[in-house]
Design a protein around this motif. Structure first.
Motif, PDB file in Angstrom:
ATOM      1  N   THR A   1       0.609  -1.204  -0.277  1.00 23.57           N
ATOM      2  CA  THR A   1       0.116   0.298  -0.497  1.00 23.57           C
ATOM      3  C   THR A   1       0.950   1.870  -0.008  1.00 23.57           C
ATOM      4  O   THR A   1       2.275   1.298   1.184  1.00 23.57           O
ATOM      5  N   SER A   2       0.192   2.604  -0.895  1.00 17.36           N
ATOM      6  CA  SER A   2       1.509   3.522  -0.378  1.00 17.36           C
ATOM      7  C   SER A   2       0.208   4.466  -0.169  1.00 17.36           C
ATOM      8  O   SER A   2      -1.314   4.858  -1.375  1.00 17.36           O
ATOM      9  N   LEU A   3       0.244   5.315   0.536  1.00 20.61           N
ATOM     10  CA  LEU A   3      -0.591   6.731   1.081  1.00 20.61           C
ATOM     11  C   LEU A   3      -0.744   7.539  -0.198  1.00 20.61           C
ATOM     12  O   LEU A   3       0.485   8.524  -0.073  1.00 20.61           O
ATOM     13  N   GLN A   4      -1.257   7.699  -1.133  1.00 18.10           N
ATOM     14  CA  GLN A   4      -1.795   8.684  -1.949  1.00 18.10           C
ATOM     15  C   GLN A   4      -2.092  10.156  -1.787  1.00 18.10           C
ATOM     16  O   GLN A   4      -1.191  11.584  -2.225  1.00 18.10           O
ATOM     17  N   ASP A   5      -3.036  10.254  -0.573  1.00 16.74           N
ATOM     18  CA  ASP A   5      -3.722  11.493  -0.347  1.00 16.74           C
ATOM     19  C   ASP A   5      -3.749  11.729   1.001  1.00 16.74           C
ATOM     20  O   ASP A   5      -5.134  10.419   1.458  1.00 16.74           O
ATOM     21  N   VAL A   6      -4.634  12.850   1.278  1.00 15.24           N
ATOM     22  CA  VAL A   6      -4.922  12.744   3.007  1.00 15.24           C
ATOM     23  C   VAL A   6      -6.189  14.127   2.590  1.00 15.24           C
ATOM     24  O   VAL A   6      -5.488  14.971   2.372  1.00 15.24           O
ATOM     25  N   LYS A   7      -7.118  14.013   2.492  1.00 15.60           N
ATOM     26  CA  LYS A   7      -8.599  15.000   3.433  1.00 15.60           C
ATOM     27  C   LYS A   7      -8.800  15.276   4.337  1.00 15.60           C
ATOM     28  O   LYS A   7      -9.213  14.332   5.036  1.00 15.60           O
ATOM     29  N   SER A   8      -9.141  16.009   4.869  1.00 13.53           N
ATOM     30  CA  SER A   8      -9.918  16.672   6.014  1.00 13.53           C
ATOM     31  C   SER A   8     -11.633  16.660   5.429  1.00 13.53           C
ATOM     32  O   SER A   8     -11.276  16.926   4.717  1.00 13.53           O
ATOM     33  N   ALA A   9     -12.298  15.630   6.763  1.00 13.60           N
ATOM     34  CA  ALA A   9     -13.281  14.911   5.960  1.00 13.60           C
ATOM     35  C   ALA A   9     -14.564  15.173   7.344  1.00 13.60           C
ATOM     36  O   ALA A   9     -15.036  14.829   7.989  1.00 13.60           O
ATOM     37  N   PRO A  10     -14.348  16.287   8.489  1.00 19.69           N
ATOM     38  CA  PRO A  10     -15.452  15.832   9.309  1.00 19.69           C
ATOM     39  C   PRO A  10     -16.956  15.658   9.292  1.00 19.69           C
ATOM     40  O   PRO A  10     -17.727  16.496   8.514  1.00 19.69           O
ATOM     41  N   LEU A  11     -17.310  15.373  10.229  1.00 17.57           N
ATOM     42  CA  LEU A  11     -18.790  15.403  10.752  1.00 17.57           C
ATOM     43  C   LEU A  11     -19.338  16.393  11.850  1.00 17.57           C
ATOM     44  O   LEU A  11     -18.580  15.885  13.013  1.00 17.57           O
ATOM     45  N   SER A  12     -20.097  16.414  11.443  1.00 18.42           N
ATOM     46  CA  SER A  12     -20.361  17.888  12.396  1.00 18.42           C
ATOM     47  C   SER A  12     -21.770  16.724  13.554  1.00 18.42           C
ATOM     48  O   SER A  12     -22.016  15.595  12.948  1.00 18.42           O
ATOM     49  N   LEU A  13     -22.076  17.423  14.930  1.00 17.15           N
ATOM     50  CA  LEU A  13     -22.840  16.786  15.607  1.00 17.15           C
ATOM     51  C   LEU A  13     -24.012  16.250  15.107  1.00 17.15           C
ATOM     52  O   LEU A  13     -23.899  15.241  15.234  1.00 17.15           O
ATOM     53  N   ALA A  14     -24.704  17.589  14.133  1.00 18.81           N
ATOM     54  CA  ALA A  14     -26.341  17.043  14.080  1.00 18.81           C
ATOM     55  C   ALA A  14     -26.362  16.000  12.163  1.00 18.81           C
ATOM     56  O   ALA A  14     -27.434  15.458  12.685  1.00 18.81           O
ATOM     57  N   VAL A  15     -25.564  15.988  11.700  1.00 17.21           N
ATOM     58  CA  VAL A  15     -24.916  15.685  10.450  1.00 17.21           C
ATOM     59  C   VAL A  15     -24.635  14.026  11.365  1.00 17.21           C
ATOM     60  O   VAL A  15     -25.231  12.609  10.531  1.00 17.21           O
TER      61      VAL A  15
END
Length: 317
Positions: free
Chosen positions: A229-243
């Motif tokens: 495995t190669s780590l290609q990319d990382v993105k922030s993807a937070p979820l709010s409490l409401a969601v």
């Protein structure tokens, strides 16, 4: 008197002939019509080579699929299923030992699940405090959730030699370098791209990925398969409490249901006589050998629990 007796005999003959004729007509009519054997004509919605599909089957299928109304497509699906069943029986698959074993397994699963459904009440909605606690205590699942993109090469675990391990460990090496090595050594592999979030991964892997550079290589062993495995990319993807709340509610409710099911099973075990054969006693316990990163073949009970929870929240996407 003689005339009277003759008249009587003639009357009886005529009556007998009429009765026989009537019985023949009834028999012929019965042969001419296809009367359902198990349901009235008002309950039958289709007949497939003599096999009835009833409105009860349609309604049961509707309930199982969660539909709102009976549709032509739903009936067509039942007809298609019956065609396949008829063909399977024609080929005598219903007498095949393997098929019979699968049918028995399916029957037992339905019985077991139905029993649990009748004994375990549907859980109540979790308290708001419990929802908030789960959200706050698991930032990797929610507030600090990240999305990872991986490029992977799938090979047989036996192909991971010390030389390949050394190549994967070399700083600055990329996945294409590994591809060149595999090609040079005629090692078969398959490529794939995978996207996962930190909610999908076990805590140990999340901890490693937080400090891992893009392009870094690592190996995951899953049974007889190795995933380079190669780590290609990382993105922030937070979820709010409401969601996240609807999914947290579902997760906590599932936990309560599982706990109630386990308690039910414990009660049944306490009142049952269970005996294991000598062969059964030799079966391996794999509960402490969950596949993970290379070199991590055994885990603590707490790690196993965390892994199970991580898989349980795979729906947080």
């Amino acid at each position: 008197m003689k005339i009277g007796k003759a008249a009587i005999r003639q009357h009886h003959n005529v009556a007998n002939k009429a009765l026989v004729s009537a019985m023949l007509l009834i028999a012929l009519a019965a042969c001419g019509e296809k009367k359902p054997a198990s349901a009235s004509s008002s309950q039958v919605v289709a007949i497939v080579d003599g096999q009835e599909i009833t409105i009860h089957q349609v309604n049961n299928e509707l309930a199982k699929t969660g539909g709102q109304q009976v549709t032509k497509q739903l009936l067509d699906g039942l007809v298609a299923r019956q065609l396949l069943v008829n063909a399977a029986k024609k080929d005598k698959l219903d007498t095949d030992p393997a098929v019979l074993a699968d049918m028995e397994r399916a029957r037992n699963l339905v019985l077991a699940q139905s029993y649990v459904a009748t004994k375990v009440k549907a859980p109540t909605r979790p308290l708001d405090q419990d929802i908030d606690d789960l959200y706050r205590k698991n930032p990797d699942w929610f507030a600090q959730r990240r999305q990872y993109e991986f490029a992977q090469l799938i090979v047989a675990a036996s192909s991971v030699t010390p030389e390949l391990n050394a190549l994967m460990d070399q700083r600055g090496k990329r996945l294409e370098d590994v591809v060149a090595w595999l090609d040079a050594h005629r090692v078969q592999y398959a490529r794939q791209q995978v996207i996962k979030t930190s909610a999908d991964l076990p805590p140990q892997m999340n901890a490693s990925l937080k400090t891992m550079e893009r392009g870094a290589l690592f190996i995951v062993i899953e049974g007889q398969t190795a995933i380079l495995t190669s780590l290609q990319d990382v993105k922030s993807a937070p979820l709010s409490l409401a969601v996240a709340t609807p999914q947290i509610v579902q997760y906590l409710a599932g936990q309560k249901q599982n706990q109630a099911s386990e308690e039910l099973l414990d009660r049944l075990k306490s009142g049952a006589k269970i005996e294991y054969s000598e062969q059964a006693k030799t079966f391996k316990d794999l509960s402490v050998a969950i596949p993970g990163a290379a070199g991590d073949t055994s885990k603590s009970a707490e790690s196993i629990k965390n892994d199970a929870i991580s898989r349980g929240v795979a729906g947080f996407k």
